[in-house]
Design a protein around this motif. Structure first.
Motif, PDB file in Angstrom:
ATOM      1  N   ALA A   1     -11.426 -23.680   2.456  1.00 11.61           N
ATOM      2  CA  ALA A   1     -12.101 -24.672   3.306  1.00 11.61           C
ATOM      3  C   ALA A   1     -12.749 -24.034   4.530  1.00 11.61           C
ATOM      4  CB  ALA A   1     -11.105 -25.750   3.741  1.00 11.61           C
ATOM      5  N   ASN A   2     -12.109 -23.010   5.084  1.00 11.33           N
ATOM      6  CA  ASN A   2     -12.610 -22.387   6.309  1.00 11.33           C
ATOM      7  C   ASN A   2     -13.352 -21.069   6.064  1.00 11.33           C
ATOM      8  OD1 ASN A   2     -11.483 -24.488   7.716  1.00 11.33           O
ATOM      9  ND2 ASN A   2      -9.670 -23.354   8.366  1.00 11.33           N
ATOM     10  N   GLU A   3     -13.591 -20.756   4.790  1.00 18.04           N
ATOM     11  CA  GLU A   3     -14.294 -19.532   4.414  1.00 18.04           C
ATOM     12  C   GLU A   3     -13.712 -18.306   5.113  1.00 18.04           C
ATOM     13  OE1 GLU A   3     -18.534 -19.865   4.762  1.00 18.04           O
ATOM     14  OE2 GLU A   3     -18.658 -21.194   3.009  1.00 18.04           O
ATOM     15  N   LEU A   4     -12.398 -18.156   4.980  1.00 20.04           N
ATOM     16  CA  LEU A   4     -11.721 -17.015   5.583  1.00 20.04           C
ATOM     17  C   LEU A   4     -11.865 -15.772   4.702  1.00 20.04           C
ATOM     18  CD1 LEU A   4      -8.402 -18.778   6.677  1.00 20.04           C
ATOM     19  CD2 LEU A   4     -10.561 -18.572   7.943  1.00 20.04           C
ATOM     20  N   GLU A   5     -11.760 -14.626   5.325  1.00 25.09           N
ATOM     21  CA  GLU A   5     -11.789 -13.358   4.595  1.00 25.09           C
ATOM     22  C   GLU A   5     -10.399 -12.717   4.652  1.00 25.09           C
ATOM     23  OE1 GLU A   5     -15.147 -10.669   5.233  1.00 25.09           O
ATOM     24  OE2 GLU A   5     -16.034 -12.208   6.512  1.00 25.09           O
ATOM     25  N   ILE A   6      -9.941 -12.208   3.514  1.00 24.05           N
ATOM     26  CA  ILE A   6      -8.682 -11.484   3.440  1.00 24.05           C
ATOM     27  C   ILE A   6      -8.989 -10.053   3.030  1.00 24.05           C
ATOM     28  CG2 ILE A   6      -6.427 -11.316   2.331  1.00 24.05           C
ATOM     29  CD1 ILE A   6      -6.493 -14.309   1.919  1.00 24.05           C
ATOM     30  N   LEU A   7      -8.621  -9.107   3.900  1.00 20.95           N
ATOM     31  CA  LEU A   7      -8.982  -7.707   3.713  1.00 20.95           C
ATOM     32  C   LEU A   7      -7.745  -6.828   3.786  1.00 20.95           C
ATOM     33  CD1 LEU A   7     -11.917  -7.852   6.268  1.00 20.95           C
ATOM     34  CD2 LEU A   7     -12.218  -7.689   3.787  1.00 20.95           C
ATOM     35  N   GLY A   8      -7.796  -5.709   3.127  1.00 20.43           N
ATOM     36  CA  GLY A   8      -6.762  -4.699   3.260  1.00 20.43           C
ATOM     37  C   GLY A   8      -7.254  -3.539   4.096  1.00 20.43           C
ATOM     38  N   SER A   9      -6.320  -2.725   4.579  1.00 25.95           N
ATOM     39  CA  SER A   9      -6.690  -1.506   5.294  1.00 25.95           C
ATOM     40  C   SER A   9      -5.716  -0.419   4.896  1.00 25.95           C
ATOM     41  CB  SER A   9      -6.656  -1.725   6.808  1.00 25.95           C
ATOM     42  OG  SER A   9      -7.128  -0.583   7.494  1.00 25.95           O
ATOM     43  N   HIS A  10      -6.233   0.659   4.305  1.00 23.81           N
ATOM     44  CA  HIS A  10      -5.385   1.685   3.692  1.00 23.81           C
ATOM     45  C   HIS A  10      -5.815   3.052   4.178  1.00 23.81           C
ATOM     46  CE1 HIS A  10      -3.843   3.949  -0.022  1.00 23.81           C
ATOM     47  NE2 HIS A  10      -2.785   3.436   0.563  1.00 23.81           N
ATOM     48  N   GLY A  11      -5.327   3.427   5.352  1.00 29.64           N
ATOM     49  CA  GLY A  11      -5.677   4.736   5.884  1.00 29.64           C
ATOM     50  C   GLY A  11      -7.106   4.796   6.396  1.00 29.64           C
ATOM     51  N   MET A  12      -7.610   6.003   6.604  1.00 30.80           N
ATOM     52  CA  MET A  12      -8.978   6.200   7.068  1.00 30.80           C
ATOM     53  C   MET A  12      -9.452   7.583   6.633  1.00 30.80           C
ATOM     54  SD  MET A  12     -10.598   5.651  10.869  1.00 30.80           S
ATOM     55  CE  MET A  12     -10.108   7.210  11.624  1.00 30.80           C
ATOM     56  N   GLN A  13     -10.710   7.669   6.252  1.00 34.22           N
ATOM     57  CA  GLN A  13     -11.277   8.926   5.772  1.00 34.22           C
ATOM     58  C   GLN A  13     -11.348   9.960   6.894  1.00 34.22           C
ATOM     59  OE1 GLN A  13     -12.781   5.893   6.199  1.00 34.22           O
ATOM     60  NE2 GLN A  13     -14.454   5.661   4.722  1.00 34.22           N
ATOM     61  N   ALA A  14     -11.231  11.229   6.500  1.00 32.69           N
ATOM     62  CA  ALA A  14     -11.333  12.312   7.481  1.00 32.69           C
ATOM     63  C   ALA A  14     -12.667  12.288   8.218  1.00 32.69           C
ATOM     64  CB  ALA A  14     -11.123  13.666   6.781  1.00 32.69           C
ATOM     65  N   HIS A  15     -13.747  11.911   7.506  1.00 36.52           N
ATOM     66  CA  HIS A  15     -15.069  11.945   8.137  1.00 36.52           C
ATOM     67  C   HIS A  15     -15.256  10.842   9.170  1.00 36.52           C
ATOM     68  CE1 HIS A  15     -16.758   8.496   5.883  1.00 36.52           C
ATOM     69  NE2 HIS A  15     -16.230   9.016   4.791  1.00 36.52           N
ATOM     70  N   ARG A  16     -14.305   9.884   9.265  1.00 39.01           N
ATOM     71  CA  ARG A  16     -14.390   8.838  10.287  1.00 39.01           C
ATOM     72  C   ARG A  16     -13.599   9.188  11.544  1.00 39.01           C
ATOM     73  NH1 ARG A  16     -17.083   5.568  12.266  1.00 39.01           N
ATOM     74  NH2 ARG A  16     -15.761   3.710  12.382  1.00 39.01           N
TER      75      ARG A  16
ATOM     76  N   GLY B   1     -17.921   7.874  -0.242  1.00 43.69           N
ATOM     77  CA  GLY B   1     -17.392   8.082   1.102  1.00 43.69           C
ATOM     78  C   GLY B   1     -16.082   7.388   1.373  1.00 43.69           C
ATOM     79  N   ASN B   2     -15.523   6.731   0.355  1.00 43.72           N
ATOM     80  CA  ASN B   2     -14.296   5.958   0.545  1.00 43.72           C
ATOM     81  C   ASN B   2     -13.075   6.714   0.030  1.00 43.72           C
ATOM     82  OD1 ASN B   2     -15.266   3.385   1.728  1.00 43.72           O
ATOM     83  ND2 ASN B   2     -16.484   3.328  -0.148  1.00 43.72           N
ATOM     84  N   HIS B   3     -12.804   7.840   0.670  1.00 39.54           N
ATOM     85  CA  HIS B   3     -11.685   8.677   0.245  1.00 39.54           C
ATOM     86  C   HIS B   3     -10.349   7.961   0.380  1.00 39.54           C
ATOM     87  CE1 HIS B   3     -14.965  11.366   1.573  1.00 39.54           C
ATOM     88  NE2 HIS B   3     -14.596  12.110   0.559  1.00 39.54           N
ATOM     89  N   GLN B   4     -10.271   6.950   1.256  1.00 40.66           N
ATOM     90  CA  GLN B   4      -9.002   6.260   1.488  1.00 40.66           C
ATOM     91  C   GLN B   4      -8.559   5.427   0.292  1.00 40.66           C
ATOM     92  OE1 GLN B   4     -11.880   5.212   2.620  1.00 40.66           O
ATOM     93  NE2 GLN B   4     -11.952   3.017   2.231  1.00 40.66           N
ATOM     94  N   VAL B   5      -9.459   5.191  -0.671  1.00 37.60           N
ATOM     95  CA  VAL B   5      -9.092   4.498  -1.908  1.00 37.60           C
ATOM     96  C   VAL B   5      -9.471   5.357  -3.115  1.00 37.60           C
ATOM     97  CG1 VAL B   5      -9.065   2.129  -1.036  1.00 37.60           C
ATOM     98  CG2 VAL B   5     -11.240   3.148  -1.770  1.00 37.60           C
TER      99      VAL B   5
END
Length: 346
Positions: free
Chosen positions: A282-297, A99-103
């Motif tokens: 130290a702060n347990e941070l999350e680093i995420l990317g965002s690359h478009g969005m699937q048609a089904h969303r 379901g991850n057409h964006q990647v």
């Protein structure tokens, strides 16, 4: 057809007459009714995208009417009003099956992997998977403005950031991506701090729901200013510009266990930014990317538009002609004007 074509990177594009596209067996040809001018197009024009083969027609934020249909297409017909994500899936790779057409492993991107929408017609691949039908109530200009910036921001705020009501969200950069993110975060009940160097863009950010703003040209320590406003740091922070400074500040202004979402492209000399990794650990941070969005969303986003919670038409700054798109494209790195520029005359 008439199209904007560049034959060398960073060379001024020209209006040319080129052959009309024909649909792939799995694709369609769309008559372009509107197309956005995006900084991603500028990145392609200066040579930052290795997918592009010259000569090239840019453009990836589009909406229009199906003009021709490939023999294997089952869900679309001539005359349908459609848009498309700027990243399309092949439908057959492991990422598409999940379901991850964006990647997608074999993704296609109009305006990058093949000729795009700065033209009267554009070919789109794997139509049954990637096209999105438009409500009759939505005009083409608004639909085109969704194409890259708005849907990428929707995924960044909702799917990647998992933003919820009452959280603090920092948005660094108030161009089309950042303003979209501000509207979306505000719609789900978050408190938004907008950061930019332009007072005009910060004023528009406030009009779209930002509860606080930081002018980075006047404030020496942006991250500290955000931490003070949010009384401890943002739960979710987006770099909507794509620059080492905004990336660093977005990570540095997070509270413990906060999420940084990188939305702005970081290419060429900006591709390896410094990251405060000691703070990430130290702060347990999350680093995420965002690359478009699937048609089904798209349905979730369109429902929020139908209910009035999202009004992307408010982000449209100006409409221009195809001829004017050349100057608009070449000047994207100067960050002039506010809101989204859309080509509506071909």
């Amino acid at each position: 057809m008439k199209a904007v074509v560049y034959e060398a990177f960073s060379a001024p594009p020209k209006i040319m007459t080129v052959p009309d596209p024909t649909p792939e067996p799995h694709g369609v040809v769309v008559k372009v009714m509107a197309t956005g001018v995006c900084r991603s197009d500028w990145h392609g024009w200066v040579g930052h995208d290795t997918d592009i083969q010259l000569p090239h027609v840019p453009g990836h934020e589009l909406a229009g009417i199906v003009e021709a249909v490939g023999r294997d297409v089952t869900k679309w017909k001539v005359g349908d009003r459609v848009t498309v994500p700027f990243v399309g899936g092949c439908g057959a790779c492991p990422e598409c099956h999940s379901g991850n057409h964006q990647v997608c492993d074999r993704q296609f991107q109009p305006g990058f992997t093949h000729w795009g929408s700065f033209a009267q017609y554009v070919g789109l691949h794997q139509a049954d998977i990637n096209l999105v039908g438009l409500p009759e109530s939505m005009d083409f200009t608004t639909a085109a403005s969704l194409g890259c910036r708005f849907v990428t921001s929707f995924r960044a705020v909702i799917d990647q950031g998992k933003t919820s009501a009452g959280q603090w969200v920092a948005v660094h950069g108030c161009g089309g991506v950042g303003l979209s993110a501000i509207m979306i975060a505000n719609a789900v009940g978050a408190n938004v701090v907008a950061v930019d160097i332009s007072e005009d863009k910060l004023a528009l950010a406030r009009a779209l729901g930002a509860v606080a703003t930081v002018n980075a040209s006047e404030v020496g320590q942006v991250a500290e200013a955000v931490i003070e406003i949010t009384r401890g740091g943002a739960h979710v922070s987006l770099d909507a510009l794509g620059h080492p400074t905004t990336c660093f500040n977005s990570i540095a202004n997070l509270r413990k266990r906060g999420k940084h979402v990188q939305v702005g492209l970081m290419l060429a000399e900006n591709s390896t930014p410094a990251i405060p990794m000691s703070r990430v650990i130290a702060n347990e941070l999350e680093i995420l990317g965002s690359h478009g969005m699937q048609a089904h969303r798209y349905d979730a986003m369109l429902e929020m538009m139908r209910s009035g919670k999202l009004a992307p038409e408010k982000l449209i700054g100006r409409t221009i002609t195809l001829e004017q798109s050349i100057d608009a494209l070449m000047s994207m790195d100067r960050f002039e004007g506010t809101g989204v520029t859309v080509v509506t005359e071909f």
